[in-house]
Write an enzyme that holds these catalytic residues in place. Structure first.
Site, PDB file in Angstrom:
ATOM      1  CG  HIS A 155     -14.386   9.292 -14.078  1.00 59.42           C
ATOM      2  ND1 HIS A 155     -13.412   8.459 -14.594  1.00 59.42           N
ATOM      3  CD2 HIS A 155     -13.740  10.162 -13.257  1.00 59.42           C
ATOM      4  CE1 HIS A 155     -12.230   8.812 -14.108  1.00 59.42           C
ATOM      5  NE2 HIS A 155     -12.401   9.843 -13.308  1.00 59.42           N
TER       6      HIS A 155
ATOM      7  CG  HIS B  98      -8.426   9.762 -11.757  1.00 55.08           C
ATOM      8  ND1 HIS B  98      -8.302  11.082 -11.363  1.00 55.08           N
ATOM      9  CD2 HIS B  98      -8.173   9.013 -10.656  1.00 55.08           C
ATOM     10  CE1 HIS B  98      -7.998  11.120 -10.069  1.00 55.08           C
ATOM     11  NE2 HIS B  98      -7.904   9.887  -9.628  1.00 55.08           N
TER      12      HIS B  98
END
Length: 307
Positions: free
Chosen positions: A125, A164
């Site tokens: 991320h 994710h």
């Protein structure tokens, strides 16, 4: 050849606030599982610090300096709303990135058949100049650029099966035609990116959103029919894997329905189509028992492929 396991005690010193899902126990559970007799053949290595030049290949100097500057000497610092640093976090993050460059060296130097990096904090991320989603540095992107620059590779694939979307990895590599990035992930879900129309500057990005409730069979079908054929067409010299295990049905942060055998299956499938070596690095997974079982299944499949 053997499967290399790269880790370091420094990863246990990255301590998050009580109740935070990205906790020290995640790595403790994984390493306990990998201490079982069936993993005795793993070639174990200590993670080194990443070289400054290799980190600066993906992150600007002022961002790296900011992370160094905000690292606390006590307590916690919130780098964003859910990403924290403790006194041991900088050391852990620098070694997490360094573990990935060592893994590339081992595999590209034919000293290991493949490798698994068991470090934290995770990385997929972390964007070019933004820490988020529990991540400080883009570990897998560091590995990709390192492989291209230090080992003379022409093409590197990054495959991400974390639940994710790997927005940070995509941000770091989507302008580089030498890198193919593919991600399957639940949508809608944090961080809200990863729509199918996001294909990169050179059509080198493939995003495959999965609805909540996706089964293991549906997950396998997506990889078999879409992602793996794209990898074969790209024909990478090295394949990197963002191995997140939070698509497991027991995970508290998402709603996919995979089990440990699904992670073993996708690992075998990736190894089957990889035209070069495979380096895998830990990303998410927040139910401790499911994480340990899934990581063990993943590493078992890597070991089978390395024989």
């Amino acid at each position: 050849m053997s499967t290399a396991l790269i880790t370091h005690d420094a990863a246990h010193s990255h301590v998050t606030p009580p109740g935070h899902p990205e906790q020290v126990a995640r790595l403790q559970y994984i390493l306990r599982a990998l201490d079982a007799p069936e993993f005795s053949a793993l070639d174990r290595h200590a993670a080194p610090y990443v070289a400054d030049d290799d980190l600066l290949r993906v992150h600007p100097a002022d961002y790296v300096q900011m992370i160094r500057d905000v690292a606390p000497t006590e307590g916690w610092v919130a780098v964003d709303s859910d990403t924290f640093m403790s006194p041991g976090s900088l050391d852990a993050a620098l070694r997490a990135a360094g573990a990935n460059t060592l893994a590339v060296d081992l595999v590209c130097g034919n000293r290991a058949g493949n490798a698994f990096v068991a470090m934290r904090p995770p990385g997929h991320h972390a964007e070019t100049a933004k820490a988020m989603g529990f991540c400080l540095f883009g570990n897998v992107a560091v590995a990709a650029k390192y492989a291209l620059e230090h080992h003379g590779l022409r093409r590197v694939a990054i495959l991400d099966f974390d639940v994710h979307h790997g927005n940070g990895t995509q941000d770091l590599v989507e302008e580089d035609a030498r890198i193919f990035f593919a991600s399957s992930h639940q949508m809608p879900l944090y961080p809200g990116t990863g729509a199918a129309h996001e294909t990169g500057a050179h059509r080198n990005v493939m995003n495959v959103p999965l609805p909540p409730g996706t089964s293991g069979a549906q997950f396998r079908s997506v990889w078999e029919k879409a992602i793996l054929p794209a990898v074969e067409r790209f024909a990478p010299d090295l394949t990197l894997v963002s191995a997140g295990f939070d698509a497991h049905r027991a995970d508290p942060l998402a709603q996919l329905e995979l089990d440990a055998e699904d992670f073993a299956w996708v690992t075998r499938a990736i190894c089957d189509v990889a035209t070069g070596g495979v380096v895998s690095t830990l990303e998410g997974g927040y139910d401790l028992d499911a994480l340990a079982a899934s990581a063990a299944a993943h590493v078992s499949a890597l070991m089978e492929a390395a024989r």
